[in-house]
Scaffold this motif. Sequence first.
Motif, PDB file in Angstrom:
ATOM      1  N   ILE A   1      18.854  42.815  41.174  1.00 42.79           N
ATOM      2  CA  ILE A   1      17.416  43.075  41.030  1.00 42.79           C
ATOM      3  C   ILE A   1      16.762  43.080  42.399  1.00 42.79           C
ATOM      4  O   ILE A   1      16.922  42.148  43.191  1.00 42.79           O
ATOM      5  N   ARG A   2      16.036  44.150  42.691  1.00 44.87           N
ATOM      6  CA  ARG A   2      15.218  44.233  43.907  1.00 44.87           C
ATOM      7  C   ARG A   2      13.832  44.765  43.538  1.00 44.87           C
ATOM      8  O   ARG A   2      13.635  45.319  42.464  1.00 44.87           O
ATOM      9  N   PHE A   3      12.916  44.610  44.463  1.00 46.43           N
ATOM     10  CA  PHE A   3      11.539  45.031  44.240  1.00 46.43           C
ATOM     11  C   PHE A   3      11.099  45.973  45.358  1.00 46.43           C
ATOM     12  O   PHE A   3      11.638  45.950  46.466  1.00 46.43           O
ATOM     13  N   ALA A   4      10.110  46.783  45.057  1.00 41.84           N
ATOM     14  CA  ALA A   4       9.530  47.688  46.053  1.00 41.84           C
ATOM     15  C   ALA A   4       8.019  47.709  45.854  1.00 41.84           C
ATOM     16  O   ALA A   4       7.525  47.520  44.737  1.00 41.84           O
ATOM     17  N   ALA A   5       7.308  47.921  46.933  1.00 44.51           N
ATOM     18  CA  ALA A   5       5.844  47.991  46.849  1.00 44.51           C
ATOM     19  C   ALA A   5       5.340  48.898  47.962  1.00 44.51           C
ATOM     20  O   ALA A   5       6.094  49.297  48.859  1.00 44.51           O
ATOM     21  N   LEU A   6       4.056  49.235  47.902  1.00 42.40           N
ATOM     22  CA  LEU A   6       3.461  50.154  48.857  1.00 42.40           C
ATOM     23  C   LEU A   6       2.165  49.551  49.380  1.00 42.40           C
ATOM     24  O   LEU A   6       1.276  49.208  48.610  1.00 42.40           O
ATOM     25  N   ASP A   7       2.083  49.395  50.701  1.00 41.33           N
ATOM     26  CA  ASP A   7       0.900  48.810  51.335  1.00 41.33           C
ATOM     27  C   ASP A   7       0.264  49.840  52.269  1.00 41.33           C
ATOM     28  O   ASP A   7       0.933  50.774  52.724  1.00 41.33           O
ATOM     29  N   PHE A   8      -1.026  49.673  52.554  1.00 44.52           N
ATOM     30  CA  PHE A   8      -1.751  50.604  53.412  1.00 44.52           C
ATOM     31  C   PHE A   8      -1.748  50.104  54.852  1.00 44.52           C
ATOM     32  O   PHE A   8      -2.157  48.966  55.114  1.00 44.52           O
ATOM     33  N   LEU A   9      -1.316  50.941  55.764  1.00 47.84           N
ATOM     34  CA  LEU A   9      -1.173  50.539  57.166  1.00 47.84           C
ATOM     35  C   LEU A   9      -2.480  50.046  57.774  1.00 47.84           C
ATOM     36  O   LEU A   9      -2.502  49.059  58.495  1.00 47.84           O
ATOM     37  N   GLY A  10      -3.564  50.715  57.483  1.00 47.78           N
ATOM     38  CA  GLY A  10      -4.830  50.343  58.100  1.00 47.78           C
ATOM     39  C   GLY A  10      -5.536  49.165  57.448  1.00 47.78           C
ATOM     40  O   GLY A  10      -6.506  48.647  57.991  1.00 47.78           O
ATOM     41  N   GLN A  11      -5.055  48.747  56.291  1.00 44.72           N
ATOM     42  CA  GLN A  11      -5.738  47.679  55.554  1.00 44.72           C
ATOM     43  C   GLN A  11      -4.702  46.886  54.756  1.00 44.72           C
ATOM     44  O   GLN A  11      -4.697  46.877  53.543  1.00 44.72           O
ATOM     45  N   ARG A  12      -3.855  46.188  55.462  1.00 47.26           N
ATOM     46  CA  ARG A  12      -2.729  45.535  54.822  1.00 47.26           C
ATOM     47  C   ARG A  12      -3.159  44.328  53.994  1.00 47.26           C
ATOM     48  O   ARG A  12      -4.039  43.568  54.372  1.00 47.26           O
TER      49      ARG A  12
ATOM     50  N   ASP B   1      22.157  48.399  39.442  1.00 44.35           N
ATOM     51  CA  ASP B   1      21.034  47.688  40.055  1.00 44.35           C
ATOM     52  C   ASP B   1      19.703  48.184  39.491  1.00 44.35           C
ATOM     53  O   ASP B   1      19.564  49.347  39.130  1.00 44.35           O
ATOM     54  N   PHE B   2      18.728  47.265  39.457  1.00 48.23           N
ATOM     55  CA  PHE B   2      17.367  47.590  39.045  1.00 48.23           C
ATOM     56  C   PHE B   2      16.456  47.570  40.269  1.00 48.23           C
ATOM     57  O   PHE B   2      16.574  46.685  41.129  1.00 48.23           O
ATOM     58  N   ILE B   3      15.526  48.509  40.327  1.00 49.88           N
ATOM     59  CA  ILE B   3      14.441  48.487  41.313  1.00 49.88           C
ATOM     60  C   ILE B   3      13.137  48.417  40.530  1.00 49.88           C
ATOM     61  O   ILE B   3      12.854  49.294  39.705  1.00 49.88           O
ATOM     62  N   PHE B   4      12.348  47.382  40.768  1.00 48.98           N
ATOM     63  CA  PHE B   4      11.039  47.248  40.113  1.00 48.98           C
ATOM     64  C   PHE B   4       9.961  47.545  41.158  1.00 48.98           C
ATOM     65  O   PHE B   4       9.807  46.827  42.145  1.00 48.98           O
ATOM     66  N   TYR B   5       9.230  48.617  40.908  1.00 53.75           N
ATOM     67  CA  TYR B   5       8.264  49.142  41.882  1.00 53.75           C
ATOM     68  C   TYR B   5       6.834  48.788  41.467  1.00 53.75           C
ATOM     69  O   TYR B   5       6.399  49.113  40.362  1.00 53.75           O
TER      70      TYR B   5
ATOM     71  N   ARG C   1      12.367  57.333  39.172  1.00 53.78           N
ATOM     72  CA  ARG C   1      12.280  56.684  37.863  1.00 53.78           C
ATOM     73  C   ARG C   1      12.699  57.646  36.747  1.00 53.78           C
ATOM     74  O   ARG C   1      13.004  57.208  35.635  1.00 53.78           O
ATOM     75  N   SER C   2      12.727  58.925  37.076  1.00 47.81           N
ATOM     76  CA  SER C   2      13.036  59.951  36.072  1.00 47.81           C
ATOM     77  C   SER C   2      14.508  60.358  36.163  1.00 47.81           C
ATOM     78  O   SER C   2      15.215  59.982  37.108  1.00 47.81           O
TER      79      SER C   2
END
Length: 455
Positions: free
Chosen positions: A169-180, A139-143, A50-51
């Motif tokens: 436009i695309r999106f990104a996210a972060l999920d936890f493997l043990g608690q999806r 392109d934009f990435i919205f996280y 982002r920087s």
Amino acid sequence: MNSNASIAHEFYKVQDYWKKADGQRNKKLVLWVAEYQDVEIIDHFMEIERSPLGTFEEIFFRFSTTFTTLKEFEKGLWEEFVSWFGEVQDEKYDIIGALKTDNYLLEDFTPNTSLEPNFKNLLSELKRFHQSFQVDDLDFIFYFSPANHSEGIGYWLDRLLLFEIPSYIRFAALDFLGQRCMDDFGKKSRTKVLEIFPKLDVLNATKNEMKKGIEAGNPHDPKSQYQKLVIELMECLGKKKESLVNKNAKKLLTLAQRINQASLKSSTLLIIAHAYFTIRKEKKSMEYTERAIDAANQLINTEFEPEAYPLWRSAMMIKAAILMGQQNEKEALRCYETMAIKATEKQDVFFVMEAYRLCATIEQKNRNWTAAFEYALLSLYAGSQLDSDTRKHSTFIYSANVAFKCSDEVVLSDKQRKIFHDSLEEWLGGNWKELIQSDVNLNREYLEFEKEIIQ
């Protein structure tokens, strides 16, 4: 343990994962599915992108709104988007200013704030924003940052992917493997999702960095040796062998006595108590916990008194957790009450809130509604002295949950009930009911001690 793992190497591995994902532009959502210990380095990578230091061509934006309800979440995203174009006090957070400086923006952009704050209109404004740029094929990435990790966001992401999303436009996210909670996708939307399951070794990389830091100083110094022994003790916990813990605990105590520092004795006993607690040797853990409490109390009225309270508090938390595991709720309640009183004396507002919250959950479990309600109110009163953001993103909402549920079981006048509800609205906002009425089972666990930070 992998002695070759390093933070830099793990970071480049994250970068490589994204490079492979970056080639699949037909995927509208790139979803990191990571272990808890790997989340920070992935989030750090996304923040660097982002920087101006980012290496990929896309422009990354970050949304940090926490998911509560669909309506509130979309409103929060809208307000974040609008805030990007307002006056920014700190230049390092001025995304739009940086884009202008780098000659990306062709003209100033002003969001249409007359629109209803929902995602449909946000997407429309993002398209219009894209037209303000003078760079071709941008392109934009919205996280969506880890702050968005909560119940319901999986359904919202599924809904998002049903929109007609522009190719840029695309999106990104972060999920936890043990608690999806970001895997609730239908057949149509799932084809637009790319999941990354990174194989990282951040834990060993961190340990190696710690060891390097120790060795860079004086590795033969007793304090450096002590730090090494603490790491060795923590490493043997995964093997859950009492003999290994016994051996390392004995070495650690011997070295602590050699260093002969009063506060170190108490913290060493606390570390050992935690170790035995982790491998489920409650009797030994309680023995060292009691010794740690006594050692902390001996620091009162000495030059180490400022260190005494945090050590005492951590030891009391272990003691209460052991008592809860032994189903001795009466003694555990007494521990939490003692903690609350001491925390009040020390003006430790957060732990006043926590201690009374734990008292309230014990009484709620035992259907002692009046006592549970009173403890929860004490917790809320303490927590009300915290700032608004902390209240909304801490166990303050659990205390509110207990108080709200118990209020239906106690006798309150209409006036008293109104004052109670008005207070919750003042502390948590207009959507306080949605915030506190989650599916969290408050009595499932009183303390996840493995996550407790020993101070």
